[in-house]
Design a protein around this motif. Structure first.
Motif, PDB file in Angstrom:
ATOM      1  N   CYS B   4     -57.178  72.453  92.876  1.00  0.00           N
ATOM      2  CA  CYS B   4     -58.614  72.752  93.000  1.00  0.00           C
ATOM      3  C   CYS B   4     -59.258  71.574  93.718  1.00  0.00           C
ATOM      4  O   CYS B   4     -59.112  70.429  93.284  1.00  0.00           O
ATOM      5  CB  CYS B   4     -59.208  72.927  91.612  1.00  0.00           C
ATOM      6  SG  CYS B   4     -61.001  72.926  91.583  1.00  0.00           S
ATOM      7  N   ARG B   5     -59.932  71.850  94.829  1.00  0.00           N
ATOM      8  CA  ARG B   5     -60.623  70.782  95.559  1.00  0.00           C
ATOM      9  C   ARG B   5     -62.121  71.019  95.450  1.00  0.00           C
ATOM     10  O   ARG B   5     -62.580  72.143  95.683  1.00  0.00           O
ATOM     11  CB  ARG B   5     -60.218  70.793  97.040  1.00  0.00           C
ATOM     12  CG  ARG B   5     -58.873  70.199  97.293  1.00  0.00           C
ATOM     13  CD  ARG B   5     -58.625  70.063  98.797  1.00  0.00           C
ATOM     14  NE  ARG B   5     -57.345  69.464  99.044  1.00  0.00           N
ATOM     15  CZ  ARG B   5     -56.210  70.142  99.104  1.00  0.00           C
ATOM     16  NH1 ARG B   5     -56.218  71.448  98.924  1.00  0.00           N
ATOM     17  NH2 ARG B   5     -55.064  69.534  99.333  1.00  0.00           N
ATOM     18  N   LEU B   6     -62.847  69.972  95.111  1.00  0.00           N
ATOM     19  CA  LEU B   6     -64.288  70.131  94.964  1.00  0.00           C
ATOM     20  C   LEU B   6     -65.029  68.949  95.561  1.00  0.00           C
ATOM     21  O   LEU B   6     -64.696  67.793  95.292  1.00  0.00           O
ATOM     22  CB  LEU B   6     -64.652  70.204  93.488  1.00  0.00           C
ATOM     23  CG  LEU B   6     -64.727  71.571  92.817  1.00  0.00           C
ATOM     24  CD1 LEU B   6     -65.126  71.407  91.375  1.00  0.00           C
ATOM     25  CD2 LEU B   6     -65.690  72.502  93.522  1.00  0.00           C
ATOM     26  N   ASP B   7     -66.049  69.230  96.376  1.00  0.00           N
ATOM     27  CA  ASP B   7     -66.971  68.173  96.786  1.00  0.00           C
ATOM     28  C   ASP B   7     -68.324  68.489  96.152  1.00  0.00           C
ATOM     29  O   ASP B   7     -68.448  69.445  95.393  1.00  0.00           O
ATOM     30  CB  ASP B   7     -67.045  68.067  98.316  1.00  0.00           C
ATOM     31  CG  ASP B   7     -67.471  69.363  98.965  1.00  0.00           C
ATOM     32  OD1 ASP B   7     -67.888  70.282  98.233  1.00  0.00           O
ATOM     33  OD2 ASP B   7     -67.387  69.477 100.193  1.00  0.00           O
ATOM     34  N   PHE B  24     -72.224  66.095  89.788  1.00  0.00           N
ATOM     35  CA  PHE B  24     -70.859  66.031  90.331  1.00  0.00           C
ATOM     36  C   PHE B  24     -70.148  64.751  89.900  1.00  0.00           C
ATOM     37  O   PHE B  24     -68.954  64.756  89.604  1.00  0.00           O
ATOM     38  CB  PHE B  24     -70.943  66.111  91.860  1.00  0.00           C
ATOM     39  CG  PHE B  24     -69.606  66.030  92.557  1.00  0.00           C
ATOM     40  CD1 PHE B  24     -68.595  66.919  92.271  1.00  0.00           C
ATOM     41  CD2 PHE B  24     -69.379  65.051  93.519  1.00  0.00           C
ATOM     42  CE1 PHE B  24     -67.367  66.842  92.914  1.00  0.00           C
ATOM     43  CE2 PHE B  24     -68.159  64.966  94.167  1.00  0.00           C
ATOM     44  CZ  PHE B  24     -67.152  65.863  93.863  1.00  0.00           C
ATOM     45  N   THR B  25     -70.910  63.640  89.829  1.00  0.00           N
ATOM     46  CA  THR B  25     -70.309  62.347  89.465  1.00  0.00           C
ATOM     47  C   THR B  25     -69.788  62.345  88.023  1.00  0.00           C
ATOM     48  O   THR B  25     -68.974  61.496  87.670  1.00  0.00           O
ATOM     49  CB  THR B  25     -71.339  61.209  89.633  1.00  0.00           C
ATOM     50  OG1 THR B  25     -72.551  61.615  89.004  1.00  0.00           O
ATOM     51  CG2 THR B  25     -71.586  60.884  91.085  1.00  0.00           C
ATOM     52  N   LEU B  27     -68.234  64.992  86.705  1.00  0.00           N
ATOM     53  CA  LEU B  27     -67.196  66.019  86.567  1.00  0.00           C
ATOM     54  C   LEU B  27     -65.872  65.440  86.050  1.00  0.00           C
ATOM     55  O   LEU B  27     -65.244  66.011  85.155  1.00  0.00           O
ATOM     56  CB  LEU B  27     -66.978  66.733  87.914  1.00  0.00           C
ATOM     57  CG  LEU B  27     -65.892  67.815  87.934  1.00  0.00           C
ATOM     58  CD1 LEU B  27     -66.213  68.937  86.944  1.00  0.00           C
ATOM     59  CD2 LEU B  27     -65.729  68.403  89.322  1.00  0.00           C
ATOM     60  N   VAL B  28     -65.457  64.297  86.607  1.00  0.00           N
ATOM     61  CA  VAL B  28     -64.180  63.705  86.185  1.00  0.00           C
ATOM     62  C   VAL B  28     -64.213  63.299  84.702  1.00  0.00           C
ATOM     63  O   VAL B  28     -63.344  63.720  83.939  1.00  0.00           O
ATOM     64  CB  VAL B  28     -63.774  62.530  87.107  1.00  0.00           C
ATOM     65  CG1 VAL B  28     -62.582  61.780  86.537  1.00  0.00           C
ATOM     66  CG2 VAL B  28     -63.433  63.053  88.497  1.00  0.00           C
ATOM     67  N   LEU B  31     -64.052  66.430  82.628  1.00  0.00           N
ATOM     68  CA  LEU B  31     -62.718  67.046  82.601  1.00  0.00           C
ATOM     69  C   LEU B  31     -61.789  66.279  81.660  1.00  0.00           C
ATOM     70  O   LEU B  31     -61.051  66.877  80.870  1.00  0.00           O
ATOM     71  CB  LEU B  31     -62.119  67.044  84.011  1.00  0.00           C
ATOM     72  CG  LEU B  31     -62.390  68.255  84.883  1.00  0.00           C
ATOM     73  CD1 LEU B  31     -61.866  68.016  86.277  1.00  0.00           C
ATOM     74  CD2 LEU B  31     -61.755  69.503  84.296  1.00  0.00           C
ATOM     75  N   ILE B  32     -61.837  64.954  81.760  1.00  0.00           N
ATOM     76  CA  ILE B  32     -60.995  64.108  80.905  1.00  0.00           C
ATOM     77  C   ILE B  32     -61.321  64.371  79.437  1.00  0.00           C
ATOM     78  O   ILE B  32     -60.430  64.569  78.612  1.00  0.00           O
ATOM     79  CB  ILE B  32     -61.192  62.613  81.260  1.00  0.00           C
ATOM     80  CG1 ILE B  32     -60.619  62.339  82.659  1.00  0.00           C
ATOM     81  CG2 ILE B  32     -60.535  61.703  80.227  1.00  0.00           C
ATOM     82  CD1 ILE B  32     -60.945  60.977  83.218  1.00  0.00           C
ATOM     83  N   VAL B  35     -59.995  67.867  78.315  1.00  0.00           N
ATOM     84  CA  VAL B  35     -58.537  67.921  78.148  1.00  0.00           C
ATOM     85  C   VAL B  35     -58.125  67.153  76.888  1.00  0.00           C
ATOM     86  O   VAL B  35     -57.252  67.590  76.136  1.00  0.00           O
ATOM     87  CB  VAL B  35     -57.824  67.380  79.412  1.00  0.00           C
ATOM     88  CG1 VAL B  35     -56.346  67.197  79.176  1.00  0.00           C
ATOM     89  CG2 VAL B  35     -58.047  68.334  80.574  1.00  0.00           C
ATOM     90  N   LEU B  75     -62.766  76.575  86.682  1.00  0.00           N
ATOM     91  CA  LEU B  75     -62.471  76.053  88.013  1.00  0.00           C
ATOM     92  C   LEU B  75     -61.498  76.985  88.718  1.00  0.00           C
ATOM     93  O   LEU B  75     -60.595  77.538  88.081  1.00  0.00           O
ATOM     94  CB  LEU B  75     -61.845  74.654  87.925  1.00  0.00           C
ATOM     95  CG  LEU B  75     -62.740  73.521  87.426  1.00  0.00           C
ATOM     96  CD1 LEU B  75     -61.938  72.243  87.291  1.00  0.00           C
ATOM     97  CD2 LEU B  75     -63.929  73.293  88.345  1.00  0.00           C
ATOM     98  N   PHE B  77     -58.472  77.718  91.284  1.00  0.00           N
ATOM     99  CA  PHE B  77     -57.286  77.010  91.783  1.00  0.00           C
ATOM    100  C   PHE B  77     -56.550  77.873  92.796  1.00  0.00           C
ATOM    101  O   PHE B  77     -56.552  79.102  92.697  1.00  0.00           O
ATOM    102  CB  PHE B  77     -56.320  76.697  90.629  1.00  0.00           C
ATOM    103  CG  PHE B  77     -56.730  75.499  89.817  1.00  0.00           C
ATOM    104  CD1 PHE B  77     -56.111  74.279  89.978  1.00  0.00           C
ATOM    105  CD2 PHE B  77     -57.757  75.608  88.889  1.00  0.00           C
ATOM    106  CE1 PHE B  77     -56.499  73.177  89.237  1.00  0.00           C
ATOM    107  CE2 PHE B  77     -58.155  74.510  88.139  1.00  0.00           C
ATOM    108  CZ  PHE B  77     -57.519  73.292  88.309  1.00  0.00           C
TER     109      PHE B  77
END
Lengths: 51, 135
Positions: B4-7, B24-25, B27-28, B31-32, B35, B75, B77
């Protein structure tokens, strides 16, 4: 840059050749990769792979 | 392998559709966190990957509350092509091989140190055959 690389359980849902839904639980590895600058990430690439 | 690529523009589209309230900043970290919750709290949080033949594959991060399953983030994929998978496998294999070499080097160091500093312990280890020696 690799941010994160854990293994976690994912329920995989597919449809078989006869159109019947199948559900399997598997361990997947998630890799979060990104290109970033001081202003934040430009693009995030999330890879999901089974072992 | 699914990717999955996202900008920020792609994320804005998802944010509007899914009514997400983080930028967007974030998102990581988000996600962490999700999970980690899937790992720590299996009954409450889960991830579902739906493989579609016609449209994109979808990963749903879900929260199970008492009476409802809530979709937290979805998301899209795509599956990698064969060549990309080959290079991915090569990368993973090289990484595992390098890790193995590092561990073997550390083990060899520990062995030589033990032989030198504690010969009785080394004799014990060899006698009990509890350690497989690297070549």
């Amino acid at each position: 840059v690799v941010y994160f690389e854990p293994q976690f359980p994912v329920e995989l849902r597919v449809t078989d050749e006869e159109g019947q839904p199948l559900s399997i639980k598997e361990l997947y590895t998630l890799r979060i990769l990104g290109t970033s600058s001081s202003e934040g990430p430009y693009e995030i690439k999330v890879e999901l792979s089974s072992e | 392998v699914f990717v999955c690529r996202l900008d920020d523009k792609g994320f804005d589209r998802i944010r509007k559709i899914q009514h997400l309230n983080f930028p967007f900043t974030s998102l990581v970290p988000m996600l962490i966190k999700q999970v980690q919750l899937c790992l720590k709290n299996v009954n409450q949080y889960s991830a579902v990957l739906t493989l579609n033949k016609i449209s994109a594959h979808r990963l749903d991060l879900l929260e199970n509350i008492e009476y409802k399953r809530i979709e937290l983030l979805s998301l899209e994929f795509e599956e990698l092509e064969e060549e990309a998978i080959k290079s991915y496998v090569t990368f993973r294999f090289t990484k595992v091989k390098m890790n193995k070499q590092i561990i073997q080097k550390k083990l060899a160091d520990v062995i030589s140190m033990t032989k030198l500093k504690n010969q009785s312990l080394w004799a014990d280890i060899v006698r009990k055959e509890t350690l497989k020696l690297p070549k």
